[in-house]
Design a protein around this motif. Sequence first.
Motif, PDB file in Angstrom:
ATOM      1  N   VAL A  81      69.519  24.110 -23.866  1.00 34.63           N
ATOM      2  CA  VAL A  81      68.930  23.353 -22.762  1.00 34.63           C
ATOM      3  C   VAL A  81      69.722  22.081 -22.478  1.00 34.63           C
ATOM      4  CG1 VAL A  81      66.877  22.104 -21.996  1.00 34.63           C
ATOM      5  CG2 VAL A  81      66.635  24.299 -23.173  1.00 34.63           C
ATOM      6  N   ASP A  82      69.932  21.257 -23.496  1.00 35.40           N
ATOM      7  CA  ASP A  82      70.628  19.983 -23.292  1.00 35.40           C
ATOM      8  C   ASP A  82      72.060  20.187 -22.818  1.00 35.40           C
ATOM      9  OD1 ASP A  82      68.344  18.663 -24.091  1.00 35.40           O
ATOM     10  OD2 ASP A  82      69.015  18.380 -26.159  1.00 35.40           O
ATOM     11  N   THR A  85      72.074  21.072 -19.121  1.00 34.89           N
ATOM     12  CA  THR A  85      71.764  19.891 -18.321  1.00 34.89           C
ATOM     13  C   THR A  85      72.983  18.977 -18.205  1.00 34.89           C
ATOM     14  OG1 THR A  85      69.466  19.991 -19.074  1.00 34.89           O
ATOM     15  CG2 THR A  85      70.193  17.935 -18.068  1.00 34.89           C
ATOM     16  N   PRO A 103      68.278  27.724 -14.071  1.00 36.66           N
ATOM     17  CA  PRO A 103      67.893  26.836 -15.175  1.00 36.66           C
ATOM     18  C   PRO A 103      67.348  27.597 -16.381  1.00 36.66           C
ATOM     19  CG  PRO A 103      66.194  26.841 -13.505  1.00 36.66           C
ATOM     20  CD  PRO A 103      67.336  27.648 -12.948  1.00 36.66           C
ATOM     21  N   THR A 105      64.990  26.313 -18.378  1.00 36.60           N
ATOM     22  CA  THR A 105      63.552  26.120 -18.216  1.00 36.60           C
ATOM     23  C   THR A 105      63.289  25.736 -16.764  1.00 36.60           C
ATOM     24  OG1 THR A 105      63.402  23.731 -18.635  1.00 36.60           O
ATOM     25  CG2 THR A 105      63.525  25.186 -20.569  1.00 36.60           C
ATOM     26  N   THR A 107      62.343  23.030 -15.611  1.00 36.16           N
ATOM     27  CA  THR A 107      62.538  21.608 -15.304  1.00 36.16           C
ATOM     28  C   THR A 107      63.790  20.978 -15.905  1.00 36.16           C
ATOM     29  OG1 THR A 107      61.172  20.973 -17.216  1.00 36.16           O
ATOM     30  CG2 THR A 107      60.045  21.227 -15.089  1.00 36.16           C
ATOM     31  N   ASN A 108      64.536  21.698 -16.747  1.00 38.53           N
ATOM     32  CA  ASN A 108      65.608  21.025 -17.493  1.00 38.53           C
ATOM     33  C   ASN A 108      66.761  20.525 -16.619  1.00 38.53           C
ATOM     34  OD1 ASN A 108      66.571  23.966 -17.466  1.00 38.53           O
ATOM     35  ND2 ASN A 108      68.336  22.997 -18.435  1.00 38.53           N
TER      36      ASN A 108
END
Length: 342
Positions: A81-82, A85, A103, A105, A107-108
């Motif tokens: 995830v990170d 982003t 994405p 997730t 919202t990531n």
Amino acid sequence: MKYASKAGLALLAVSSLALVGCSGDQGGGTDTGAEGSGNIAVVLKTASNQFWATMQDGAEAAGSDAGVKVTVQSGTAEDSVDEQTTLLQTLAGSDYSCFAVAPITGTNLNQPLASVSQAGIPIVNLDSAIDADAAKASGIEIASFIASNNSDAGKQAGEFMAEKLGDGAKVAVIGGIPGDANSAARTGGFTDAATAAGLTIVQEVNADWDREKALDAATTILRANPDLGGFYAANDGMALGIVQAGQNEGRTDLIIIGTDGNKDAIESIEAGGLSATVSQYPYAVGTLGVDACRALISGATVPAQVDAPIALVSADNATEALASYPKPFQEYDNPFLDLIKK
């Protein structure tokens, strides 16, 4: 406009082509294409999964065919995830005319996407939906969402399972990451269709999209349910893990259905391992994403949502599917080509 399954359609003459590898600390990624109507950035989940690697192939091919520069980046794993982003944050500071993103997730990617929207750069959402409420709160405008209908994919799998096993048979379901919208839609569509046809769902578990975890889960389920008739898995990697579990337990009679239409899954169908997969044609999603960006860059208004093609692949049509792979073996609509302003 429709895309043909094998020959394809010429988009624009290709003036030149360059392939530039990106640095390893940024995950999988490439640049492809030449100067064209605008630079396009594509951010996917991970090229380590055949599904996303094939989507990357489709995006790069569309850019090359059109003479447009397409940069594709992705994380090293499906749960990075990170990393994903950070990749988008870096790309957002560069000179791109459109972003197409899938994405990890809902919202990531919202923080970097908010800056993209504020700059007036169009955004296309691929395959995995950005949370609509969170996007609105962050001021993110999504020009188009391109994805397979995951609920319908699950429904097709459920109907095929019922056709093969008959009323009263017992089946199990293995999903992806808990809370993942695509996994929930696929397993929900399967469960609704299977139960409506008279099948009994004895257990549903998650295996985080992981083949080994699916193998272990299926082994446990088979030992607890010796009369089980089949499994549905929310992706092909997990389905192939289930195939291995069935072979280990001497249950080669199981009906096992996956989702995605990856090449190794179709090859397993031809070899008599996997029973079927619902192909979601990630190559087509990548192509559609780049063509949507091209239309937006040209000043066109595009459809808010476009369903990518899906098809159930079984022993009846696996050879045809492999011959066309990674492209769909059936024609499909591409509404963006007619919208690109010359």
